[in-house]
Design an enzyme around this catalytic site. Structure first.
Site, PDB file in Angstrom:
ATOM      1  N   ASP A  82       5.844  -4.521  14.790  1.00  0.00           N
ATOM      2  CA  ASP A  82       4.421  -4.308  15.039  1.00  0.00           C
ATOM      3  C   ASP A  82       4.355  -3.095  15.954  1.00  0.00           C
ATOM      4  O   ASP A  82       4.862  -3.142  17.090  1.00  0.00           O
ATOM      5  CB  ASP A  82       3.823  -5.549  15.720  1.00  0.00           C
ATOM      6  N   THR A 129      -5.412   1.898  -2.513  1.00  0.00           N
ATOM      7  CA  THR A 129      -4.668   0.791  -1.882  1.00  0.00           C
ATOM      8  C   THR A 129      -5.677  -0.261  -1.431  1.00  0.00           C
ATOM      9  O   THR A 129      -6.881  -0.088  -1.581  1.00  0.00           O
ATOM     10  CB  THR A 129      -3.910   1.278  -0.627  1.00  0.00           C
ATOM     11  N   GLY A 186       0.799  -1.216   0.000  1.00  0.00           N
ATOM     12  CA  GLY A 186       0.000   0.000   0.000  1.00  0.00           C
ATOM     13  C   GLY A 186       0.836   1.272   0.000  1.00  0.00           C
ATOM     14  O   GLY A 186       1.909   1.348  -0.601  1.00  0.00           O
ATOM     15  N   LYS A 219      -8.324   8.387  14.093  1.00  0.00           N
ATOM     16  CA  LYS A 219      -7.551   9.351  13.294  1.00  0.00           C
ATOM     17  C   LYS A 219      -7.688  10.763  13.862  1.00  0.00           C
ATOM     18  O   LYS A 219      -6.760  11.567  13.758  1.00  0.00           O
ATOM     19  CB  LYS A 219      -7.992   9.300  11.820  1.00  0.00           C
ATOM     20  N   TYR A 255     -12.826   4.281  13.174  1.00  0.00           N
ATOM     21  CA  TYR A 255     -11.582   4.653  12.482  1.00  0.00           C
ATOM     22  C   TYR A 255     -11.405   6.176  12.564  1.00  0.00           C
ATOM     23  O   TYR A 255     -10.310   6.673  12.872  1.00  0.00           O
ATOM     24  CB  TYR A 255     -11.663   4.194  11.026  1.00  0.00           C
TER      25      TYR A 255
HETATM   26  N1  LIG Z   1      -6.412   3.868   1.695  1.00  0.00           N
HETATM   27  C1  LIG Z   1      -7.090   4.937   2.064  1.00  0.00           C
HETATM   28  O1  LIG Z   1      -8.156   5.243   1.492  1.00  0.00           O
HETATM   29  C2  LIG Z   1      -6.534   5.847   3.126  1.00  0.00           C
HETATM   30  C3  LIG Z   1      -7.035   7.156   3.215  1.00  0.00           C
HETATM   31  C4  LIG Z   1      -6.522   8.014   4.181  1.00  0.00           C
HETATM   32  C5  LIG Z   1      -5.524   7.581   5.024  1.00  0.00           C
HETATM   33  N2  LIG Z   1      -5.061   6.308   4.917  1.00  0.00           N
HETATM   34  C6  LIG Z   1      -4.019   5.887   5.853  1.00  0.00           C
HETATM   35  O2  LIG Z   1      -2.849   5.575   5.107  1.00  0.00           O
HETATM   36  C7  LIG Z   1      -2.056   4.646   5.841  1.00  0.00           C
HETATM   37  C8  LIG Z   1      -1.653   3.490   4.946  1.00  0.00           C
HETATM   38  O3  LIG Z   1      -2.817   2.785   4.594  1.00  0.00           O
HETATM   39  P1  LIG Z   1      -2.977   1.981   3.229  1.00  0.00           P
HETATM   40  O4  LIG Z   1      -4.001   2.691   2.454  1.00  0.00           O
HETATM   41  O5  LIG Z   1      -1.656   1.714   2.629  1.00  0.00           O
HETATM   42  O6  LIG Z   1      -3.637   0.664   3.831  1.00  0.00           O
HETATM   43  P2  LIG Z   1      -3.256  -0.869   3.676  1.00  0.00           P
HETATM   44  O7  LIG Z   1      -2.994  -1.148   2.242  1.00  0.00           O
HETATM   45  O8  LIG Z   1      -4.349  -1.591   4.382  1.00  0.00           O
HETATM   46  O9  LIG Z   1      -1.875  -1.012   4.488  1.00  0.00           O
HETATM   47  C9  LIG Z   1      -1.843  -0.846   5.875  1.00  0.00           C
HETATM   48  C10 LIG Z   1      -0.418  -1.065   6.343  1.00  0.00           C
HETATM   49  O10 LIG Z   1      -0.357  -0.880   7.767  1.00  0.00           O
HETATM   50  C11 LIG Z   1       0.282  -2.035   8.320  1.00  0.00           C
HETATM   51  N3  LIG Z   1      -0.113  -2.289   9.700  1.00  0.00           N
HETATM   52  C12 LIG Z   1      -1.346  -2.520  10.207  1.00  0.00           C
HETATM   53  N4  LIG Z   1      -1.299  -2.760  11.519  1.00  0.00           N
HETATM   54  C13 LIG Z   1       0.017  -2.680  11.872  1.00  0.00           C
HETATM   55  C14 LIG Z   1       0.732  -2.844  13.084  1.00  0.00           C
HETATM   56  N5  LIG Z   1       0.101  -3.117  14.242  1.00  0.00           N
HETATM   57  N6  LIG Z   1       2.080  -2.686  13.069  1.00  0.00           N
HETATM   58  C15 LIG Z   1       2.722  -2.405  11.921  1.00  0.00           C
HETATM   59  N7  LIG Z   1       2.118  -2.269  10.731  1.00  0.00           N
HETATM   60  C16 LIG Z   1       0.779  -2.403  10.710  1.00  0.00           C
HETATM   61  C17 LIG Z   1      -0.136  -3.161   7.396  1.00  0.00           C
HETATM   62  O11 LIG Z   1       0.690  -4.299   7.618  1.00  0.00           O
HETATM   63  P3  LIG Z   1       0.157  -5.821   7.371  1.00  0.00           P
HETATM   64  O12 LIG Z   1       0.400  -6.105   5.914  1.00  0.00           O
HETATM   65  O13 LIG Z   1       0.973  -6.624   8.313  1.00  0.00           O
HETATM   66  O14 LIG Z   1      -1.323  -5.832   7.707  1.00  0.00           O
HETATM   67  C18 LIG Z   1       0.079  -2.492   6.058  1.00  0.00           C
HETATM   68  O15 LIG Z   1       1.439  -2.455   5.722  1.00  0.00           O
HETATM   69  C19 LIG Z   1      -2.907   4.233   7.054  1.00  0.00           C
HETATM   70  O16 LIG Z   1      -2.505   4.961   8.189  1.00  0.00           O
HETATM   71  C20 LIG Z   1      -4.298   4.628   6.640  1.00  0.00           C
HETATM   72  O17 LIG Z   1      -5.151   4.852   7.747  1.00  0.00           O
HETATM   73  C21 LIG Z   1      -5.519   5.436   3.985  1.00  0.00           C
END
Ligand SMILES: NC(=O)c1ccc[n+]([C@@H]2O[C@H](COP(=O)([O-])OP(=O)(O)OC[C@H]3O[C@@H](n4cnc5c(N)ncnc54)[C@H](OP(=O)(O)O)[C@@H]3O)[C@@H](O)[C@H]2O)c1
Length: 243
Positions: free
Chosen positions: A54, A178, A16, A147, A143
């Protein structure tokens, strides 16, 4: 600060946005990029050094800070989103899990790396937040609360670390293309566009990134949120629950 020559650590770097953050850091000439992940074997981005982490595990956070004691740029990207309401389904434990990762995990990383960043002359922290930091949507209710807490944390850490010269950047986005938003048929910004804006902000010394139109609109509307933001949310939710 410049990315070229920086030593960066990205949490959740295995997939992601985190993977794209790590790639962009390498592309901009960072001297070293640590890619932290629960499963370090899944960190496959070329030029990125895998680190087991983690962020909810205090021992692993302390070990990462000791192992990566040369970090000058911390990117708190790891997060979870359980798509759960406050009151009803689908997951009564979602609020606790989201708070554990998105708020307490990020807090733990800031505390562990603050002295590391001070030792390197100040450096920077990038905290990956959301448009959901600014308002509550029932589809991602708990969520949003996590945040919002992380947004508050980001503002507070910026104040607390100002004396040591640490830049603290808040990055807000609505939907990013993602896994987290994979099930949603909505306009999404690319993770590359988010990463570029975040690191442009670091290089320019800016404290906030509103990465897309929705984030810019919601932030600009906060003083009139009950007029401009909540009525359409309410209408959509009433339609959803009345079928
Ligand atoms: N996608 C969206 O629409 C969106 C919008 C706004 C903000 N965000 C934020 O952007 C950031 C990245 O999200 P993403 O979109 O890339 O989501 P994603 O594809 O679901 O990836 C989430 C990442 O966080 C890791 N993670 C979860 N729990 C963890 C823990 N306890 N310790 C270490 N790593 C952990 C996951 O690892 P695993 O592979 O081990 O699960 C994965 O690498 C997040 O903070 C999310 O809230 C996302």
């Amino acid at each position: 600060m410049q990315i070229a020559g920086a030593v960066a650590l990205v949490t959740g770097a295995n997939r992601g946005l985190g993977q794209v953050y790590a790639r962009e850091l390498v592309r901009r000439g960072a001297a070293k990029v640590y890619g932290a992940a629960r499963n370090p074997a899944a960190v496959t981005e070329p030029g990125v050094i895998p680190v087991a982490l983690d962020i909810t595990d205090a021992g692993q956070v302390a070990a990462a800070a000791a192992q990566c004691a040369d970090v000058t740029l911390l990117v708190n990207n790891a997060g979870v989103m359980k798509a759960s309401t406050f009151i009803g389904p689908p997951d009564p434990d979602a609020a606790r899990q989201e708070m554990a990762v998105n708020y307490f995990g990020t807090l733990s990383m800031c505390r562990a790396f603050a002295p590391v960043l001070a030792g390197g002359g100040g450096g920077a922290i990038v905290n990956m937040l959301s448009v959901a930091s600014f308002y509550t949507n029932p589809f991602t209710a708990s969520y949003g609360a996590s945040k919002a807490a992380a947004w508050s944390l980001t503002n507070g850490v910026r104040v607390e670390l100002h004396h040591q010269g640490t830049l603290v950047v808040a990055v807000h986005a609505a939907f990013i293309d993602t896994d987290m938003a994979a099930g949603l048929d909505v306009p999404k910004i690319s993770p590359e566009a988010v990463a570029q804006q975040a690191f442009d902000a670091v290089e320019a010394g800016q404290i906030e990134v509103l990465a897309d139109e929705r984030s810019r609109f919601v932030k600009a509307s906060l003083s009139r949120d009950h007029e401009l933001i909540y009525p359409p949310v309410q209408e959509f939710w009433d339609g959803a629950v009345s079928g």
